[in-house]
Design an enzyme around this catalytic site. Sequence first.
Site, mmCIF file in Angstrom:
data_model
loop_
_atom_site.group_PDB
_atom_site.id
_atom_site.type_symbol
_atom_site.label_atom_id
_atom_site.label_comp_id
_atom_site.label_asym_id
_atom_site.label_seq_id
_atom_site.Cartn_x
_atom_site.Cartn_y
_atom_site.Cartn_z
ATOM 1 N N ASN A 197 40.454 20.971 45.782
ATOM 2 C CA ASN A 197 40.296 22.235 46.350
ATOM 3 C C ASN A 197 39.240 22.697 46.936
ATOM 4 O O ASN A 197 38.819 23.894 47.549
ATOM 5 C CB ASN A 197 40.440 23.414 45.309
ATOM 6 N N HIS A 417 37.770 45.688 38.739
ATOM 7 C CA HIS A 417 38.150 44.331 39.337
ATOM 8 C C HIS A 417 38.238 44.559 40.881
ATOM 9 O O HIS A 417 39.086 45.362 41.152
ATOM 10 C CB HIS A 417 39.232 43.480 38.718
ATOM 11 N N GLU A 488 32.366 33.725 43.369
ATOM 12 C CA GLU A 488 32.518 33.049 44.712
ATOM 13 C C GLU A 488 31.447 33.585 45.476
ATOM 14 O O GLU A 488 31.635 33.150 46.777
ATOM 15 C CB GLU A 488 33.782 33.191 45.174
ATOM 16 N N GLU A 512 37.385 28.853 34.032
ATOM 17 C CA GLU A 512 38.834 28.928 34.605
ATOM 18 C C GLU A 512 39.439 27.384 34.945
ATOM 19 O O GLU A 512 40.445 27.156 34.802
ATOM 20 C CB GLU A 512 38.726 29.776 35.868
HETATM 21 C C1 NOJ Z 1 38.716 33.685 40.952
HETATM 22 C C2 NOJ Z 1 37.917 34.345 39.912
HETATM 23 O O1 NOJ Z 1 36.778 33.339 39.630
HETATM 24 C C3 NOJ Z 1 38.603 34.702 38.690
HETATM 25 O O2 NOJ Z 1 38.064 34.977 37.694
HETATM 26 C C4 NOJ Z 1 39.610 35.864 38.976
HETATM 27 O O3 NOJ Z 1 40.358 35.989 38.268
HETATM 28 C C5 NOJ Z 1 40.398 35.151 40.227
HETATM 29 N N1 NOJ Z 1 39.744 34.744 41.530
HETATM 30 C C6 NOJ Z 1 41.163 36.352 40.854
HETATM 31 O O4 NOJ Z 1 40.373 37.352 41.429
HETATM 32 CA CA CA Z 2 36.041 31.140 40.823
#
Ligand code: NOJ
Ligand code: CA
Length: 706
Positions: A197, A417, A488, A512
């Site tokens: 990715n 969020h 990010e 994640e």
């Molecule tokens: C990437 C993030 O690292 C993750 O924590 C989040 O849930 C998703 N993007 C969606 O925003």
């Molecule tokens: Ca991420």
Amino acid sequence: MRFNNIQAIVSVMAAAAIASTEASAADLSSPGGIVTVHADVVGGVPVYSIDYKGKPVVKTSALGLELADGPDMTGGFKLIETTTSSTDETWHPVWGENSSIRNNYNELLMRLDQPEHYRKMNIRFRVYDDGVGFRYEFPAEGVLTYFIIKEEKTQFAMTGDHTAWWIAGDYDTQEYDYTECRLSEIRGKMKDAICSNASQTQFSPTGVQTSLQMKTDDGLYINIHEAALVDYSCMHLNLDDKNFVFTSWLTPDAQGNKGHLQSPCHTPWRTVMVSDDARDILASNLILNLNDPCAYDDTSWIKPVKYIGVWWEMIGGGKQWSYTNDLPSVKLGQLDYTSTKPHGQHPANNENVKKYIDFAARHGFDQVLVEGWNVGWEDWFGHSKDYVFDFVTPYPDFDIKMLNEYAHSKGVRLMMHHETSGSVRNYERHMQKAYDLMDKYGYNAVKSGYVGNMIPRGEHHYGQWLNNHYLYAVTEAAKHHIMVNAHEAVRPTGLCRTYPNLIGNESARGTEYESFAGNKPSHTTVLPFTRLQGGPMDYTPGIFEMDMKKVNPQSQGHVNSTLARQLALYVTMYSPLQMAADVPEVYNRFMDAFQFIKDVPVDWDESRYLEAEPGRYIVAARKAKGGDDWYVGCTANEDGYESALSLDFLDPGKKYEATIYADAKDADYLTNPQAYTITTKKVNAKTKLKMKAAPGGGYAISIKPL
Ligand code: NOJ
Ligand code: CA
């Protein structure tokens, strides 16, 4: 206009150049005499080198910049003057690994003239016992007013073919597993190091990101990074793998330029940490010390946060952020949901969020993150990305008023969020209303995110424009007493000292990925040496169900850790923001182990690194802020690790009880990750403990006075 200015300044400069005489090279050592910098101008080129206890660490290396709109600043310099000064002060972070931090350095300022072009440039070095920071400064005097950087040409000449823990250079993602190899092997390993990715902008077969950790054959640990990245583009390192010389490589903007500057100004600090003890690298405060003091008068509203969230259900469980499968139509930037039907797999709904709030209240968590609460997720990668989120409109099944009131009635807050989907123009358009909405309902923390290609198109995640945006989002949030945890965004460089409402970043490969593919078991024995140097990471530990197929039959992932090690991460991965990332149903099955997550603090008076080797193991001990409890954590790589712990950090006058959460004898991150034991033991400052971490395992200990 610009030429008139230049004419005027030229005559002043000419006079100054005549009056000045050339100075000679300078050596400056750190306060303890451990680290020495040598700075000079050789053949018109500014150069420096660094020694540690008399051994070369950075060989003679050139300094300078190429400009896109004028003659380069890489040669033709004269050394006008060197001045030195010393600083020894102690400061107190709003939150941190330690409640007080000593900032003790000697400083060398090199004043340079580039007489042919009537320009001035200074290079400022700060020399600490654990490393060096230096930066370029462009004073207001001289003809250099507005200028465009084509490339910064800062060299870091290594003394040999060191071992490095590195991730590939990339302008848009930092979410890589680390590779450990010799500098000479980076080129050969680059293809495998770039994960599927990765962005398409990986620039060079020997380009790596910072913070870069290295080890020499004679046991020196060297780390290169940057501090106080403000109004500048983020630095990568490009390796000449014949000579082992790194040269800075900045992130370009949409035109390919690497920075628009206006004097007076300066670059971020370039940092080189060095020690013959790996633990010193982890304990170093060099990056924080090189950042400016706190910019806010009142910080009483900034509080460390332990949280759970409606999150792993989507990341690991395959459920949806979106409310419907139908793409809304877009009219003039407005999403139209009138003809959409719910798909029934949307965890950010009233009933489920209440369940999380109840769980948080029962177990003493501060906040509940809810992702997927707002309209736009159906199309967050799609054609309408420039408009997709407005950050204020909840889905029909998320009653924002009721849920916040319900949470507050139980002493819990919701966490906001904001996924921007990389559409930063859109985020800035809506930011004030978004923060106002948070004020209205009593949110004080936001997790933001920047997934996907950037809009404006052609800009990169780590370029100057975006770096300015990330800081703007933080300083605007401060006006609303809001804390920010940006995913990010650019890797941190210690700005949390100046702006302590920046309580977290992801900016690396987090938990994640365990659900997508799995992280290398060594990952969390590298991150504290690299990513964590610049500031805390929202690593989202605490996953107790490692077999992702049990969570989602479609999953390809496996959590490459034992359960005991998931507990240890709360100690080894320092952050004032810690998530318990698994779902309540799983925690309910392991309440005895979950107790550690409930107990462990998120703020500390004192931290010690007891045992450490990058890529192998890390053992940390920390004392709770304002308390007498100590917590110990160990994470090991796939080989496991045996510790010989001395608890001599405890108060010699006190008796304690230790609760030890350890891997069971037959535990293994792949075959038996949930096998753990919990034992208690009376301990004191004289106690020695032999502790064993399984392959991919670890241990966690809470130690409380009796
Ligand atoms: C990437 C993030 O690292 C993750 O924590 C989040 O849930 C998703 N993007 C969606 O925003
Ligand atoms: Ca991420």
